[in-house]
Design a protein around this motif. Structure first.
Motif, PDB file in Angstrom:
ATOM      1  N   ARG A  67       0.863  -1.179   0.000  1.00 28.84           N
ATOM      2  CA  ARG A  67       0.000   0.000   0.000  1.00 28.84           C
ATOM      3  C   ARG A  67       0.898   1.228   0.000  1.00 28.84           C
ATOM      4  NH1 ARG A  67      -5.466  -0.151   1.290  1.00 28.84           N
ATOM      5  NH2 ARG A  67      -6.427   1.858   0.801  1.00 28.84           N
ATOM      6  N   ARG A 120      -2.303   0.777  -4.526  1.00 29.78           N
ATOM      7  CA  ARG A 120      -1.909  -0.578  -4.118  1.00 29.78           C
ATOM      8  C   ARG A 120      -1.141  -1.201  -5.285  1.00 29.78           C
ATOM      9  NH1 ARG A 120      -6.735  -3.814  -2.875  1.00 29.78           N
ATOM     10  NH2 ARG A 120      -6.643  -2.863  -0.810  1.00 29.78           N
ATOM     11  N   GLU A 145       0.663  -5.055   2.870  1.00 23.83           N
ATOM     12  CA  GLU A 145      -0.675  -5.417   3.364  1.00 23.83           C
ATOM     13  C   GLU A 145      -1.138  -6.763   2.829  1.00 23.83           C
ATOM     14  OE1 GLU A 145      -3.384  -2.256   2.337  1.00 23.83           O
ATOM     15  OE2 GLU A 145      -3.404  -2.793   0.226  1.00 23.83           O
ATOM     16  N   ARG A 148      -3.440  -8.551   5.029  1.00 24.70           N
ATOM     17  CA  ARG A 148      -4.654  -7.841   5.439  1.00 24.70           C
ATOM     18  C   ARG A 148      -5.712  -7.785   4.340  1.00 24.70           C
ATOM     19  NH1 ARG A 148      -0.808  -4.501   7.756  1.00 24.70           N
ATOM     20  NH2 ARG A 148      -1.189  -2.767   6.342  1.00 24.70           N
ATOM     21  N   THR A 206     -11.483  -7.855   3.282  1.00 18.08           N
ATOM     22  CA  THR A 206     -10.662  -8.136   4.467  1.00 18.08           C
ATOM     23  C   THR A 206     -10.717  -9.633   4.775  1.00 18.08           C
ATOM     24  OG1 THR A 206     -12.564  -7.808   5.904  1.00 18.08           O
ATOM     25  CG2 THR A 206     -11.162  -5.881   5.469  1.00 18.08           C
TER      26      THR A 206
END
Lengths: 395, 538
Positions: A67, A120, A145, A148, A206
């Motif tokens: 990110r 991203r 990330e 995540r 997520t």
């Protein structure tokens, strides 16, 4: 936090594991960046058929995701990557690559612009030191990330119909655009991207909402032919599409042991993506010199080979005798009924004239040597109109 | 204007020939009597929203070499392998089929542990026969009675293939080509259901019963195809079998060929032993340097060429060419998936072919009815629901069911079929399915029933024979269709035949069309860049 006893389970489970595991009736798992994902659930040919005929779900959670945020994020990415990140609109994605200072490719990937100052970067390899070092002087923050974000690739000619049935109206979404929809308590971002060369989408959410997303898609998609697919079928589809895979079609510069193994974007057929006029970017000087001096050592080509024996790992010869290159990806394509290959050839043989491939055909434990003439052919090998149609077709 | 070639009939073989000729630079016209193209590889919408595969319904034989050469995938053709299938037994049991080798072995073992393992040996043996015969598919059969250099060369080539075989293998091959499938299966298997399942390929499209000598070869004919290298496997053409001829037509047009529908041929023009073109019904004349007929040999020669232009012995041989029809077809629009109580919930069997004939004896009794001039009272049906896999043919949740039915004779007790006969035939088939899937009939929205009468009238297949001539050993290789004329030529100079009446015969294979094109191009001293030879088998 990484637990102390992480080594007891070197391959982690993705957020979709509770769904993919019971479906994996062959228990055929592959390692992908420290995660386990199904190589084949039960029948790769049927899973590949799913990609080309109906719709498939493929767990792409292990993909490396960085990110990049900050007021100078676009400037930073313009310095880092080959394409013009400043011209990427918010809500859009582009396929890009980046090089070291010598203009040698480190990786390729997709860059998502989630906001004016928010990006991203999805890729195959890990690049944190390079990304952080490259950020000197830019007002940006960079974070990994990967863990995540749960990702699912929904690919195939029926994929838009599946999304519509699931309540996600993507009819106006053009290729390389993304949209966000509510999902459970959170949300899902859907981008019209993929690795199959067909109509398809990638869904991002997520880890907490991962199973909700899977169940929701399956509930609405299964009656329309939605099936899970493993890596084997996806890799066949990507070869048909003519897409490159890092560490299969080229060695990333930062990993190359032998100096001659690295490749410039021009040598990988990625010259089209270089935004020469956008201002300074890493590798620019070396690439300008290569372009002007015509010093490319290699050319990446698509090949058509007679017969039906895959040329995977084969060596190419000029005039049947002089070594001229090698095949990095190949298959007999069930979709095209053609024997296709992606190959590196020495620059002077780039026209592929009088080029031959030596194939070792394994027939009941015994190799038969074939020497076959190759024809240079356009890549992507398979590019149906339906992949681009907006609004997308029902099937 | 004079065409280089006019092709009579837009079936798959006619279009294959046309494509190769157009790619070699010829000016090509295909004329088709129907308002649509496709011949027996056709998809039509007879009831709104439902696309049928009206005649042929599965793909396996269509040569991938041809798909590659003519770039058919680029023109929209996709072949979908299918999985599953089952024989439903009287009394509620079933034998399922699986693509996974071990799952399939265990399924066979539920019925006979011995047969489950015998199946591997049987498969090896049939594959050996396939390996021998497959390279012959894309070659013109040599004539052993003539001593032309090419015939001699081809005979030598075949001799070389044969000499590589052991004595035992040669003996086995000759037995296989001549024996009945029932006898052949008895060499390997004991279980009646397993035998009934395996015998199916030996009777499809054939006016033979499973106990008739020669039926084993028919099995080989159906087994030697493949889907993506999977020998013996079958699949669907996405969008129905008409997708094959649609892709061929698109490929043809992209290389400059023309197609004219609603253009039935009245007569092939012959002058001084040589054709000069055709006259269409209605009087239009089309001049062409060569005429290539995709119609079967009987229809071509006995209906569209003046008897005076043909040698008597040739006409006699054509008249004797066996084209007895043996099958019918039901195409059904369904409101949902029928429930077969014998099958477990979620069974993959519905994604493949379903049969209700659980013994060879039953199959033979169905054939007995045909011999007596009736359609079978308890017919053999090959039932498929392509829409379990193909999302393009019906709206979601609705389905298309294809039922291939044997046996149906070309005539009922020597007289022509009537509408009442056809309806009774259709009812017999529906009743049979209802027995295994109670409530099935309530799902039926529309039915197209086709007997040999409809196949002849609409598709033009003489006596409704789906192979344009039976695939018995006396009608194969240099004897197909007529000795001395197996090289796609006819006694009329520049009149050629390219359909399934010629080597290697019927099924949606394309090989006759491709081989005819090869001969025509050789004759015209032209060549085409892409004409693949047969690919390696395994």
């Amino acid at each position: 936090m990484i637990p102390q006893r992480h080594y007891e389970k070197p391959l982690r489970e993705t957020p979709f594991h509770p769904r993919t595991a019971p479906l994996n009736r062959l228990q055929n798992w592959g390692a992908w960046a420290g995660y386990m994902t199904p190589s084949c659930y039960g029948d790769s040919a049927m899973e590949h058929t799913g990609i080309r005929n109906t719709a498939t779900l493929y767990d792409i959670s292990p993909m490396i995701k960085y990110r990049i945020r900050g007021p100078e994020a676009a400037d930073y990415l313009n310095r880092l990557t080959l394409r013009d990140a400043a011209r990427l609109p918010v809500g859009a994605v582009h396929y890009t690559a980046w090089t070291d200072d010598a203009g040698q490719v480190m990786d390729d990937g997709t860059l998502f612009r989630l906001g004016a100052d928010d990006f991203r970067l999805c890729c195959q390899e890990r690049h944190l030191p390079w990304l952080l070092d490259s950020a000197w002087g830019f007002d940006v923050t960079i974070g990994d990330e990967t863990d995540r974000i749960a990702g699912l690739a929904l690919q195939g000619p029926v994929s838009a119909t599946v999304l519509a049935a699931a309540g996600f109206d993507v009819s106006a979404l053009k290729p390389f655009r993304l949209a966000t929809f509510p999902l459970s308590a959170g949300e899902v971002t859907i981008s019209r991207t993929g690795f199959t060369g067909d109509l398809g989408y990638e869904l991002w959410t997520t880890p907490e909402d991962a199973l909700v997303l899977w169940d929701h898609l399956m509930a609405h998609g299964a009656p329309l032919g939605l099936v899970p697919t493993g890596t084997d079928a996806v890799m066949l589809a990507r070869t048909e599409a003519g897409f490159l895979t890092t560490n299969l079609d080229f060695i990333p510069a930062q990993q190359a042991l032998r100096e001659d193994r690295t490749r410039s974007p021009l040598e990988l057929g990625l010259g089209w993506m270089i935004a020469w006029d956008k201002g300074p970017f890493t590798g620019r000087r070396a690439l300008m010199a290569e372009r002007e001096g015509k010093t490319s050592r290699w050319a990446l080509v698509g090949l058509d080979i007679p017969g039906n024996v895959s040329a995977e790992g084969s060596i190419l010869y000029h005039g049947k005798r002089r070594e001229a290159g090698f095949v990095t990806a190949a298959c007999w394509s069930p979709t095209l009924k053609r024997n296709i290959a992606i190959a590196h050839v020495a620059a002077k043989y780039a026209d592929c004239r009088d080029l031959w491939v030596e194939i070792y055909a394994l027939r009941e434990l015994q190799y038969h040597k074939l020497m076959l003439p190759v024809t240079k052919t356009e890549r992507p090998f398979f590019a149906p109109d339906r992949r681009r149609a907006t609004p997308p077709g029902r099937f | 204007m004079t065409y280089d070639a006019v092709i009579l009939g837009a079936g798959h073989n006619g279009l294959v020939t046309a494509c190769y000729l157009a790619r070699a630079g010829m000016k090509v016209l295909v004329v088709e009597k129907n308002d649509w193209i496709g011949g027996a590889a056709v998809s039509r919408e007879l009831t709104p929203g439902f696309t049928y595969s009206n005649c042929s319904y599965v793909a396996s034989l269509f040569r991938p070499e041809i798909m590659r050469d003519l770039e058919l995938p680029r023109h929209g053709l996709q072949i979908l392998p299918y999985e599953g299938g089952a024989v439903l037994q009287e009394g509620g049991g079933y034998l399922g089929m699986f693509r996974d080798h071990d799952a399939n072995r265990r399924e066979f073992a539920r019925h006979s542990p011995r047969d489950a393992e015998a199946y591997d040996i049987y498969s090896r043996d049939v594959l050996r026969h396939c390996r021998f015969i497959r390279p012959l598919l894309l070659r013109t059969p040599p004539d052993p009675a003539r001593f032309r250099p090419r015939d001699m060369g081809e005979l030598l080539w075949i001799g070389k293939q044969v000499s590589a075989l052991s004595e035992a293998q040669i003996a086995g091959m000759v037995r296989f080509w001549t024996m009945s499938i029932s006898d052949y299966l008895d060499h390997y298997f004991e279980n009646p259901v397993i035998k009934a399942y395996l015998a199916v390929s030996a009777i499809i499209g054939t006016a033979l019963g499973p106990m008739s000598p020669g039926s084993a070869y028919v099995l080989l004919h159906h087994y030697m195809g493949d889907v993506d290298g999977n020998i013996g496997a079958w699949g669907f053409a996405r969008g129905g079998m008409g997708a094959i001829t649609r892709a061929l037509a698109s490929s043809l047009r992209s290389s400059g060929g023309e197609i004219r529908t609603g253009a039935a041929v009245e007569k092939v023009l012959v002058k001084g032993g040589r054709t000069t073109g055709v006259v269409l019904e209605g009087g239009d004349e089309i001049r062409a340097k060569r005429v290539i007929s995709n119609m079967d040999v009987k229809r071509t020669m006995l209906r569209h060429v003046d008897e005076a232009d043909l040698p008597g012995d040739y006409i006699a041989s054509v008249r004797k060419f066996k084209t007895r029809g043996s099958s019918g077809k039901l195409n059904i629009a369904l409101d949902g998936v029928p429930k077969f109580p014998a099958l477990p919930e979620g069974s993959t069997a519905l994604k493949g072919d379903l049969h209700f004939t659980d013994s060879i004896e039953k199959m033979e009794r169905a054939y007995d009815d045909w011999k007596a001039g009736h359609f079978s009272r308890d017919p053999f049906q090959d039932v498929m629901i392509p829409t379990m896999i193909d999302p393009t043919m019906t709206p979601p949740g609705k389905h298309f069911m294809s039922c291939f039915v044997q046996y149906a004779p070309p005539k009922i007790e020597g007289r022509d079929w009537t509408d009442a006969d056809r309806d009774a035939f259709g009812q017999t088939c529906l009743d049979q399915i209802e027995r295994y899937a109670p409530g099935f009939k309530n799902l039926v929205l529309h039915v197209e029933v086709r007997t040999p009468r409809e196949l002849e009238a609409e598709v033009g297949l003489t006596e409704g024979n789906i192979f344009q001539g039976e695939l018995t050993f006396d009608q194969l290789l240099f004897n197909r269709p007529v000795p001395g004329y197996a090289n796609y030529r006819t006694p009329v100079r520049d009149l050629w035949i390219c359909g399934s009446s010629t080597h290697p015969g019927g099924g949606v294979m394309g090989a006759p069309g491709r081989n005819a094109a090869a001969e025509i191009l050789r004759d015209a001293k032209l060549s085409v860049r892409d004409m693949s030879d047969a690919w390696a088998v395994l």
